[in-house]
Design an enzyme around this catalytic site. Structure first.
Site, PDB file in Angstrom:
ATOM      1  CG  ASP A   1      -1.839   1.136   1.326  1.00 56.55           C
ATOM      2  OD1 ASP A   1      -2.699   1.249   0.445  1.00 56.55           O
ATOM      3  OD2 ASP A   1      -1.715   1.944   2.276  1.00 56.55           O
TER       4      ASP A   1
ATOM      5  CD  GLU B   1      -2.245   2.360  -3.375  1.00 60.42           C
ATOM      6  OE1 GLU B   1      -3.420   2.689  -3.623  1.00 60.42           O
ATOM      7  OE2 GLU B   1      -1.787   2.301  -2.221  1.00 60.42           O
TER       8      GLU B   1
END
Length: 692
Positions: free
Chosen positions: A353, A389
């Site tokens: 993330d 990401e």
């Protein structure tokens, strides 16, 4: 309370480690003057002993407690300067959670005692709080190794070019599944149930990408208004399973075993397990947040601090703080965590993330940052899938295509171009064609391969596929933020009606657009990622930021599953598996080989090759990609984004219809030659049985 007498012990590994007839404790802190071990009675919660870790090796405080066993409950106190202006927030009145805890006991509640400063004081976070939070603090429990029994199953090791990712939330996927026993719904054991696994296997996906399963906390704001952080992007324990997803939430040992059994069950079914991991920030929040673990152990060694005011954290994540990957403490913590989940818990990879944080040194992103270099050479992690990401919330944080070679990257450009092409014709055909062929403008450099592009149309963050064709506007009022949270630029199209509609023509158009986008996702070069529930028509009723909706909004509705859509997705995944031309591991060459063959040729409806004028003409929304990679059957992708059907001249030969996203064009399995009538808003896939 007795004074603990600890031996010197060892500085490695960090955390609490069973060591014959004792337990070794090792804690990193560069700036602490002392680290104190506190042990507690598991039944009463009373502190029964305290003692300083007696030895220091290279900024690691360590000690060995003879006679200690698995099940010992403990916490840490860090002594040192309380000097916020220098970045130091040591407060020995606060019991701290060992960041390496495999098992965490207790139930966290938001209390003023958890804060290292006096809340409500005019000087705020620069003050000092003398209260002891131990009675209410989360504590670590010494964990015994999980048994390495015959039930463990070897990972399936799916090649990247055959990978089809399926992003899911453990609880959201299973909570309403009627075939899973009530006691197991919403849990790791529920995901291991044959009914859950059967759906994944029948669908044809290869790799489940689980939203965070690390131990996380719900933010105080959400708790106050009666909500919870459902998604779990607020990690406190990087080695511990989230008990909220366990069938035995009050027994951390059983929870670990349940998680490992889930991984083994998925492996036996041929499915890989990837974890969404949140190493960019922690649940301690900004400088105005609580002192629970890393902040108290060594705030300046774990968090990025603002250079002009080191009393304040650097917020590059939008979550209050940012872990500092220029610090060896952070790199070590994250690598140790990754190794644990692979070596002991059996997982197959990770989705990072806000991964740009992992490469930040000083003020900018470096693709050769220490963390990436260390990750590349780590033997335990050598076979793990790595997915980034590729952005964070700070300046220069958008780094799509810039991660090291092993990484796959979420490609938001593919997402936006696909939505715009099918839903509003708001993107040129040439731009869309680049996304169909793995976004070479972003990834075709160095050692990167087309599989590096993780293609997706929807993800956990944003509209579901059904909502993408049902709502023009977000409807997030239930989140308690006055509908100001979530993306504004969704590139969605409600087909003329905001929300559900009983109009058959509206419903038909919505279904057609969904199938066109799904076909695009599963027929494009790159690595596809499907959002759980899109295949059964899942809706979040217009909420495009359902992170705090642990209810019917966030759970899959199996009772009203769209079975026709599920069959279509299953067929499209099978098509991708059947045709290597759709999933090339090397870049397609649009120039001629020595034999005169082109691996990809772009054709206009009349049969001629596309020209620059064709690509740039906004009125043109129909073209074909003729794929003829060496030793594989030729495939023809015909895209018609226009609102009218198009008569398309085919390359020479007889073509078999393998997919029709409109469900009303040429019959799948039939053969066509010379011309094909391509319905409006349709992706048609034809194949030539013999290799070109």
């Amino acid at each position: 309370m007795k004074t603990l007498k600890l031996q010197a012990g060892r500085s490695y590994p960090l955390g609490a480690t069973l060591d014959g007839d004792g337990v070794n404790f090792a804690v990193y802190s560069e700036h602490a003057t002392a680290i104190e071990l506190c042990v507690f009675d598991p039944a009463s919660g009373q502190c029964t002993g305290r003692g300083l870790l007696p030895a220091t090796t290279d900024d690691v405080r360590h000690g060995r407690l003879a006679g200690a066993r698995a099940g010992l409950v403990y916490g840490l106190r860090a002594h040192g300067p309380y000097a916020p202006h220098d970045g130091h927030r040591f407060n020995a009145n606060k019991l701290l959670l060992d960041p390496y805890a495999r098992e965490i006991v207790g139930h966290f509640g938001w209390r003023d005692e958890h804060f290292g400063f006096q809340r409500g004081h005019p000087d705020g976070h620069r003050t000092f709080d003398h209260r002891d939070n131990a009675p209410w603090a989360l504590k670590a429990r010494v964990a015994a190794p999980l048994p390495q029994d015959a039930g463990h199953c070897a990972p399936p090791r799916i090649p990247i070019d055959r990978t089809v990712l399926y992003e899911m939330h453990v609880k959201g996927f299973t909570r309403r599944h009627p075939a899973i026993p009530e006691a197991l719904r919403g849990t790791y054991a529920g995901l291991a149930h044959p009914a859950a696994i059967d759906h994944l296997v029948r669908l044809g996906v290869t790799t489940v990408s689980l939203l965070p399963v690390h131990y996380s906390l719900t933010e105080e704001r959400l708790t106050t208004i009666g909500l919870s952080n459902f998604w779990g992007y607020n990690t406190l324990g990087y080695f511990a399973c989230d008990p909220r997803l366990s069938a035995t939430p009050d027994d951390p040992t059983a929870t670990r075993a349940e998680f490992r059994a889930m991984v083994d069950a998925l492996h036996r079914a041929g499915l890989e397990v990837v974890l969404d991991v949140v190493y960019n920030h922690s649940a301690e929040g900004s400088e105005a947040g609580p002192t629970l673990s890393l902040r108290g152990l060594d705030n300046a060694a774990y968090y990025r601090l603002q250079p002009d005011d080191r009393a304040r954290t650097d917020n590059l994540t939008g979550c209050g703080n940012t872990l500092d990957f220029s610090q060896r403490a952070v790199v070590r913590l994250v690598l140790d965590s990754l190794r644990y989940w692979v070596a002991e818990m059996g997982v197959d990879g990770f989705r990072f993330d806000l991964a740009s944080v992992c490469g930040r040194l000083g003020h900018g992103f470096e693709r050769h940052a220490p963390f990436f270099v260390a990750l590349e050479q780590d033997p335990v992690l050598a076979g793990a899938k790595l997915i980034a990401e590729p952005w964070d919330a700070g300046p220069g944080g958008y780094q799509l295509g810039q991660f090291p070679g092993r990484f796959l990257e979420w490609n938001d450009v593919f997402r936006d171009s696909t939505r715009l092409f099918w839903l509003s014709r708001g993107v040129a055909s040439g731009e869309f064609a680049r996304r169909l062929t793995a976004s070479s403008d972003r990834f075709h450099h160095g050692t990167r391969r087309p599989t590096a592009s993780v293609n997706f149309v929807t993800a956990h963050d944003g509209f579901t596929l059904t909502d993408l064709v049902t709502y023009n506007h977000r409807h997030n009022h239930a989140n308690g933020e006055l509908n100001r949270d979530g993306h504004q630029a969704n590139f969605s199209h409600n087909c003329g009606v905001e929300g559900p509609s009983g109009d058959a023509s509206v419903t038909a158009l919505r279904g057609q657009l969904k199938r066109a986008m799904l076909a695009t996702l599963l027929c494009a070069q790159g690595t596809p990622m499907l959002l759980a529930g899109d295949e059964i028509g899942r809706t979040q009723h217009g909420n495009n930021n359902a992170y705090c909706q642990d209810n019917d909004v966030g759970w899959l509705d199996w009772e009203h599953a769209d079975e026709e859509l599920q069959r279509f997705v299953t067929a499209a995944i099978a098509l991708r598996r059947r045709h290597p031309a759709l999933r090339q591991a090397a870049w397609l060459n649009d120039g001629p080989h020595r034999d005169g063959r082109h691996e990809v040729v772009w054709r206009a409806p009349g049969g001629a090759e596309m020209t620059v004028a064709d690509w740039n003409d906004p009125s043109r929304g129909c073209f074909a990609a003729w794929l003829t990679p060496r030793d594989h059957a030729a495939v023809l992708l015909i895209v018609n984004g226009q609102a009218t059907s198009v008569r398309f001249r085919l390359p020479p030969g007889r073509w078999t219809v393998d997919l029709d996203s409109s469900l009303r064009g040429p019959h799948v399995g039939s053969t066509v030659a010379d011309w094909a009538l391509v319905p409006d808003r349709t992706l048609l896939v034809l194949c030539m049985p013999e290799p070109a």
